[in-house]
Design an enzyme around this catalytic site. Structure first.
Site, PDB file in Angstrom:
ATOM      1  N   SER A  93     -17.156   2.197 111.277  1.00 54.80           N
ATOM      2  CA  SER A  93     -18.330   1.882 110.459  1.00 54.80           C
ATOM      3  C   SER A  93     -18.589   2.898 109.361  1.00 54.80           C
ATOM      4  O   SER A  93     -19.131   2.551 108.319  1.00 54.80           O
ATOM      5  CB  SER A  93     -19.578   1.717 111.328  1.00 54.80           C
ATOM      6  OG  SER A  93     -20.069   2.941 111.780  1.00 54.80           O
TER       7      SER A  93
ATOM      8  N   LYS B  76     -30.031   6.348 113.040  1.00 53.26           N
ATOM      9  CA  LYS B  76     -29.710   4.965 113.393  1.00 53.26           C
ATOM     10  C   LYS B  76     -30.568   4.511 114.567  1.00 53.26           C
ATOM     11  O   LYS B  76     -30.957   5.313 115.412  1.00 53.26           O
ATOM     12  CB  LYS B  76     -28.236   4.847 113.799  1.00 53.26           C
ATOM     13  CG  LYS B  76     -27.263   4.921 112.654  1.00 53.26           C
ATOM     14  CD  LYS B  76     -25.824   4.922 113.132  1.00 53.26           C
ATOM     15  CE  LYS B  76     -25.422   3.661 113.842  1.00 53.26           C
ATOM     16  NZ  LYS B  76     -23.980   3.599 114.137  1.00 53.26           N
TER      17      LYS B  76
ATOM     18  N   SER C 234     -21.608  -0.541 111.895  1.00 54.66           N
ATOM     19  CA  SER C 234     -22.824  -0.222 112.637  1.00 54.66           C
ATOM     20  C   SER C 234     -23.691   0.799 111.926  1.00 54.66           C
ATOM     21  O   SER C 234     -24.866   0.941 112.225  1.00 54.66           O
ATOM     22  CB  SER C 234     -22.489   0.264 114.049  1.00 54.66           C
ATOM     23  OG  SER C 234     -21.870   1.529 114.011  1.00 54.66           O
TER      24      SER C 234
END
Length: 168
Positions: free
Chosen positions: A165, A66, A141
């Site tokens: 998330s 990420k 997210s």
């Protein structure tokens, strides 16, 4: 001998990003050159024997992270306009651990601004679309990671779950 190389896995993942990401927008930050250098080491005979001997878990598997962690040489925006030009000079401990276990980090997935939000959208990279219904956003997210996995851009991608998330 029929063995799959780390280079072949990486190029397959990169090709899939090129085929699908214009619609999905899951992987806005690419680290392909870094990854190619890494798989060249892994695919060499001495490194392969070393990886097997040391029992590394990932053994050349391409991994996406990420855009919430530093990846040396890559933009680290966290979906925030104020950080859109910031380039990491170090690797986050997660990246270090993945690579120590034979992983090959080849890109960063989209996140909501500052990784806080129920939809994967930000003003730097835009919205990550749900691969199953492009009119919808990917949730949470970790939506960039989830979308990348769902459309075959990755076999492994990191996620985090503070507000749900990974469950959205």
């Amino acid at each position: 001998e029929g063995a799959v190389t780390a280079s072949a896995l990486l190029e397959t993942a990169i090709d899939r990003i090129r085929e699908t990401d214009s619609d999905v927008n899951a992987v806005p930050v690419h680290a392909f050159d870094r990854a190619r250098a890494r798989v060249a080491e892994i695919d060499s005979e001495s490194q392969t024997r070393k990886a097997v001997r040391e029992g590394t878990l990932l053994k050349g598997l391409p991994v996406l992270v990420k855009d919430e962690v530093d990846l040396r040489g890559s933009v680290f925006a966290k979906g925030t306009l104020a950080f859109r030009d910031r380039v990491s000079s170090v690797d986050h401990s997660l990246v270090q651990a993945l690579e120590a276990n034979g992983g090959v980090v080849y890109g960063k997935t989209n996140v909501p601004e500052m990784t806080a939000g129920a939809h994967t959208f930000n003003d730097v990279y835009g919205r990550t679309n749900n691969p199953w219904n492009l009119s919808r956003s990917a949730g949470g997210s970790s939506g960039g990671s989830a979308a990348a996995l769902a459309c075959g851009q990755a076999w492994l991608a990191t996620g985090s779950d503070l507000g749900g998330s990974c469950r959205i």
